[in-house]
Motif scaffolding. Structure first.
Motif, PDB file in Angstrom:
ATOM      1  N   VAL A   1      -6.084   5.562  -0.293  1.00  0.00           N
ATOM      2  CA  VAL A   1      -5.347   4.971  -1.407  1.00  0.00           C
ATOM      3  C   VAL A   1      -4.779   3.636  -0.940  1.00  0.00           C
ATOM      4  CG1 VAL A   1      -3.415   5.264  -2.996  1.00  0.00           C
ATOM      5  CG2 VAL A   1      -4.786   7.246  -2.324  1.00  0.00           C
ATOM      6  N   LEU A   2      -5.076   2.579  -1.703  1.00  0.00           N
ATOM      7  CA  LEU A   2      -4.563   1.256  -1.349  1.00  0.00           C
ATOM      8  C   LEU A   2      -3.067   1.187  -1.592  1.00  0.00           C
ATOM      9  CD1 LEU A   2      -7.287  -1.097  -2.871  1.00  0.00           C
ATOM     10  CD2 LEU A   2      -7.076  -0.290  -0.520  1.00  0.00           C
TER      11      LEU A   2
ATOM     12  N   ILE B   1     -12.442  -9.656  -2.741  1.00  0.00           N
ATOM     13  CA  ILE B   1     -12.725  -8.238  -2.976  1.00  0.00           C
ATOM     14  C   ILE B   1     -11.522  -7.484  -3.544  1.00  0.00           C
ATOM     15  CG2 ILE B   1     -14.599  -8.021  -1.345  1.00  0.00           C
ATOM     16  CD1 ILE B   1     -12.518  -6.773   0.610  1.00  0.00           C
ATOM     17  N   HIS B   2     -10.324  -7.826  -3.167  1.00  0.00           N
ATOM     18  CA  HIS B   2      -9.101  -7.235  -3.740  1.00  0.00           C
ATOM     19  C   HIS B   2      -7.888  -7.970  -3.266  1.00  0.00           C
ATOM     20  CE1 HIS B   2      -8.316  -5.050   0.005  1.00  0.00           C
ATOM     21  NE2 HIS B   2      -9.247  -4.186  -0.192  1.00  0.00           N
TER      22      HIS B   2
ATOM     23  N   TYR C   1      -4.572  -3.131  -8.062  1.00  0.00           N
ATOM     24  CA  TYR C   1      -5.103  -2.429  -6.894  1.00  0.00           C
ATOM     25  C   TYR C   1      -4.154  -1.414  -6.260  1.00  0.00           C
ATOM     26  CZ  TYR C   1      -8.765  -5.878  -7.228  1.00  0.00           C
ATOM     27  OH  TYR C   1      -9.800  -6.654  -7.679  1.00  0.00           O
ATOM     28  N   ASP C   2      -2.859  -1.517  -6.465  1.00  0.00           N
ATOM     29  CA  ASP C   2      -1.928  -0.583  -5.849  1.00  0.00           C
ATOM     30  C   ASP C   2      -2.200   0.834  -6.343  1.00  0.00           C
ATOM     31  OD1 ASP C   2       0.271   0.056  -4.151  1.00  0.00           O
ATOM     32  OD2 ASP C   2       1.527   0.289  -5.934  1.00  0.00           O
TER      33      ASP C   2
END
Length: 110
Positions: A31-32, A109-110, A40-41
């Motif tokens: 999990v980011l 990418i993120h 993204y979080d």
């Protein structure tokens, strides 16, 4: 303490985990943790992807000779400059190594 050997060990471990994921042997997700980023979080991503995100700029590579478009321009060739596959590696391993490490995307990418 031999820091060079320790760094080589962590790179080998990271790359081997990424290769095992390409082979379908590792399927772990992480999990980011990106506080303040609503997109993204908390997002679940493959472990190999997140490992690659951290080291992708360290691979020895060369710009593509004739990029087709902007996306292709953001990809560099790692093989044969930063990837060597020994002839003794089996076809399954060689193909997976080329798929995983043969070229590298350097864009966002993120």
């Amino acid at each position: 303490m031999h820091i060079g050997i320790q760094l080589a060990d962590i790179v080998a471990h990271t790359c081997s985990t990424m290769l095992l994921e390409t082979l379908g042997e590792v399927t772990k997700k992480v999990v980011l943790d990106m506080l303040g980023d609503s997109v993204y979080d908390g997002l679940k991503v493959e472990l190999g992807f997140e490992m690659w995100a951290g080291i992708r700029y360290a691979f020895l590579a060369k710009n593509k000779q004739n990029p087709i478009d902007g996306f292709d321009l953001a990809n560099v060739d790692v093989y044969p400059w930063g990837l060597f596959i020994d002839d003794s590696a089996g076809e399954r391993i060689s193909n997976a190594a080329m798929e995983r490490f043969g070229e590298n995307y350097l864009g966002c990418i993120h």
